[in-house]
Design an enzyme around this catalytic site. Structure first.
Site, short mmCIF file in Angstrom:
data_model
loop_
_atom_site.label_atom_id
_atom_site.label_comp_id
_atom_site.label_asym_id
_atom_site.label_seq_id
_atom_site.Cartn_x
_atom_site.Cartn_y
_atom_site.Cartn_z
N GLU A 38 -15.07 -0.17 -2.02
CA GLU A 38 -14.52 -1.29 -1.25
C GLU A 38 -14.98 -1.13 0.20
O GLU A 38 -14.72 -0.11 0.82
CB GLU A 38 -13.00 -1.25 -1.35
CG GLU A 38 -12.31 -2.51 -0.93
CD GLU A 38 -12.28 -3.60 -2.01
OE1 GLU A 38 -12.89 -3.41 -3.09
OE2 GLU A 38 -11.66 -4.66 -1.76
N LYS A 95 -4.93 0.20 -3.20
CA LYS A 95 -5.87 -0.89 -3.43
C LYS A 95 -6.33 -1.35 -2.05
O LYS A 95 -5.58 -2.01 -1.33
CB LYS A 95 -5.18 -2.03 -4.18
CG LYS A 95 -6.12 -3.12 -4.62
CD LYS A 95 -5.41 -4.07 -5.59
CE LYS A 95 -6.38 -5.09 -6.15
NZ LYS A 95 -6.84 -6.04 -5.14
N LYS A 121 -4.14 3.17 -13.00
CA LYS A 121 -5.26 3.21 -13.95
C LYS A 121 -5.03 4.29 -15.00
O LYS A 121 -4.56 5.38 -14.68
CB LYS A 121 -6.56 3.59 -13.21
CG LYS A 121 -6.97 2.65 -12.12
CD LYS A 121 -8.16 3.26 -11.37
CE LYS A 121 -8.66 2.29 -10.31
NZ LYS A 121 -9.71 2.90 -9.48
#
Ligand SMILES: [Zn+2]
Length: 500
Positions: A174, A119, A290
């Site tokens: 991101e 992340k 996920k």
């Protein structure tokens, strides 16, 4: 906790989280660590679940933080940029897996596979391509409406302006600044006397959300793409397939993506990412688990805020045991005497810690620290390491009490703790504190009565070497003063006539 107390606590937590979220998302200036913020959100979420009568749709647990900054065009995201459900233990990841397997069974799906990814700690953005051409990019904003930062994104070298296939596609990624670039960037800013960024995430967010893309161009922004938001004329079965497709199209895809078939593999992947965390060239704030099967994702759907098919695992701050070898005192420019812990060097969260601040006398008393104690130190990400507690069971009786000095260790003058202050200050005039104290007196009402020039401003002028003595005050320029952090602009306007 009774109902009334819970109601009160929920109110306090909502105000606090709102405040810190604004600092984080809207001003790019966080005041607390991510971990502290996460813990506050967790407490709020737990209380709201226990007392559903106090649930409020405006609670931050129910929406994504962040607003559209003034000056940017608004972009409505066709597919919302959702945030993720945070979990803080592997047990919670196991529970997530249980839920997924039950749902799969109910819906006749035989196999549950996952992808575990880093992340990335940056700012989320959506990139839109028409016929393979980059046409628009927006920040996440509140998840539904973001800021149009197309021109700024065009300055990011790793964003392809043209992809291989002439298709209509929207991807999510991101935006971040690598650890190395961040260090260099802050070093340059320090040399120029500019305000430093608190961390790489803020530097990235602040750079992407510039109204002037010429400024953005000078910032080392990078991006990792991790999702297909929308695509026309193509179908994928799995998320992993999607990522492979994106790579072939020329996107810079998140490099850490581990396919897993069992919960054991998922847990191993989380541990592996935790171990490689320090070696990664970019900062992360967790690992995302996920569901890989895209049809299954559709069946699972979302709550108002988060998708049901993913969780974000947040690593706890790393803790290590070490010995408090000594406590020494440092005298700051303002004469404040700060106790520092000298530690047996120990590696925590990637860096070797051999000393850390003990803040003040009260901190030492509160933790009941003695020289020779075994202590637990903690470090989370880029936060300053701190002593959490003493391991009292390891005391031998040979530990020594520590008392703050009543004389300044630098100049030997009396050191006093003024009423209402936690700090102890040196009163000596031949001390590093001298200039500061003199300046404070000089501008005070009793002396020159220079309105608006307070202690904070003097401190900053000294820190930035804008003044070295009293006479220097008169050679300050309007720009010097206007560039100050502490009420500089206000003071500059006031003092403009006084100096020119
Ligand atoms: Zn002194």
């Amino acid at each position: 906790m009774n109902e009334t107390q819970a109601k009160e606590r929920i109110k306090v937590l909502r105000e606090k989280t709102e405040y810190y979220a604004q600092k984080y998302y809207d001003e790019d200036k966080p005041e607390i660590s991510d971990f502290e913020y996460d813990m506050m959100m967790l407490e709020l979420r737990t209380l709201e679940a226990k007392y559903p009568q106090f649930m409020d749709k405006n609670s931050l647990t129910q929406k994504v933080g962040g607003h559209v900054k003034e000056g940017f065009q608004k972009v409505t995201h066709e597919v919302p940029l959702q945030s993720l459900q945070d979990v803080f233990s592997l047990e919670e990841v196991e529970e997530f897996d249980q839920r997924m397997r039950e749902k799969a069974k109910e819906n006749g799906i035989d196999e549950v596979k996952y992808v575990v990814e880093t992340k990335i700690d940056g700012l989320s953005a959506a990139l839109e391509y028409e016929q393979g051409q980059f046409v628009r990019g927006a920040t996440r904003g509140n998840g539904l409406v973001g800021e149009d930062v197309t021109e700024n994104l065009k300055t990011v070298k790793t964003i392809p302006m043209q992809i291989k296939d002439k298709i209509n596609i929207t991807v999510r990624g991101e935006v971040f600044i690598s650890k190395k670039d961040f260090e260099e960037m802050n070093k340059k800013r320090e040399e120029k006397g500019e305000e430093l960024f608190a961390n790489a995430r803020n530097a990235a967010a602040g750079s992407l959300r510039q109204l002037d893309s010429n400024i953005t161009k000078t910032r080392p922004l990078d991006i990792y793409i991790f999702n297909v938001q929308k695509i026309e004329g193509k179908n994928f079965n799995s998320h992993f397939e999607e990522l492979e497709y994106l790579e072939k199209q020329g996107f810079n895809v998140n490099p850490v993506k581990i396919p897993c078939s069992t919960i054991e593999e998922v847990k191993k992947a989380i541990e592996k990412i935790g171990e490689m965390r320090e070696e990664l060239t970019f900062g992360i704030d967790g690992a995302v688990v996920k569901v890989d099967n895209l049809k299954f994702r559709e069946i699972l759907g979302s709550t108002v805020k988060v998708p049901r098919w993913a969780v974000a695992y947040k690593y706890p701050p790393e803790r290590k045991e070490t010995i408090l070898k000594d406590i020494v005192c440092q005298v700051g420019r303002t004469g404040v005497i700060t106790p520092m812990a000298i530690l047996e060097p120990v590696k925590v969260a990637g860096s070797t810690i051999s000393k850390t601040t003990l803040h003040n006398e009260d901190f030492i008393k509160e933790k009941d620290l003695k020289i020779g104690d075994t202590v637990i130190i903690q470090k989370a990400g880029d936060v300053i390491p701190e002593i959490v507690e003493v391991v009292k069971s390891k005391r031998t009786g040979k530990e020594k009490n520590f008392a703050m000095p009543n004389k300044c260790p630098v100049c030997g003058a009396d050191a006093v703790r003024e009423e209402g202050e936690a700090a102890i200050r040196c009163t000596g005039i031949e001390c590093p504190a001298k200039l500061f104290r003199n300046l404070v007196h000089f501008v005070s009402r009793e002396a020159m009565n220079i309105d608006g020039l307070g202690e904070n401003i003097i401190q900053e002028l000294l820190d930035r070497n804008l003044i070295k003595n009293i006479a220097d005050i008169y050679s300050l320029t309007f720009e010097d003063i206007a560039s100050l952090k502490k009420n500089g602009k206000k003071f500059a306007r006031k003092s403009n006539k006084q100096y020119q």
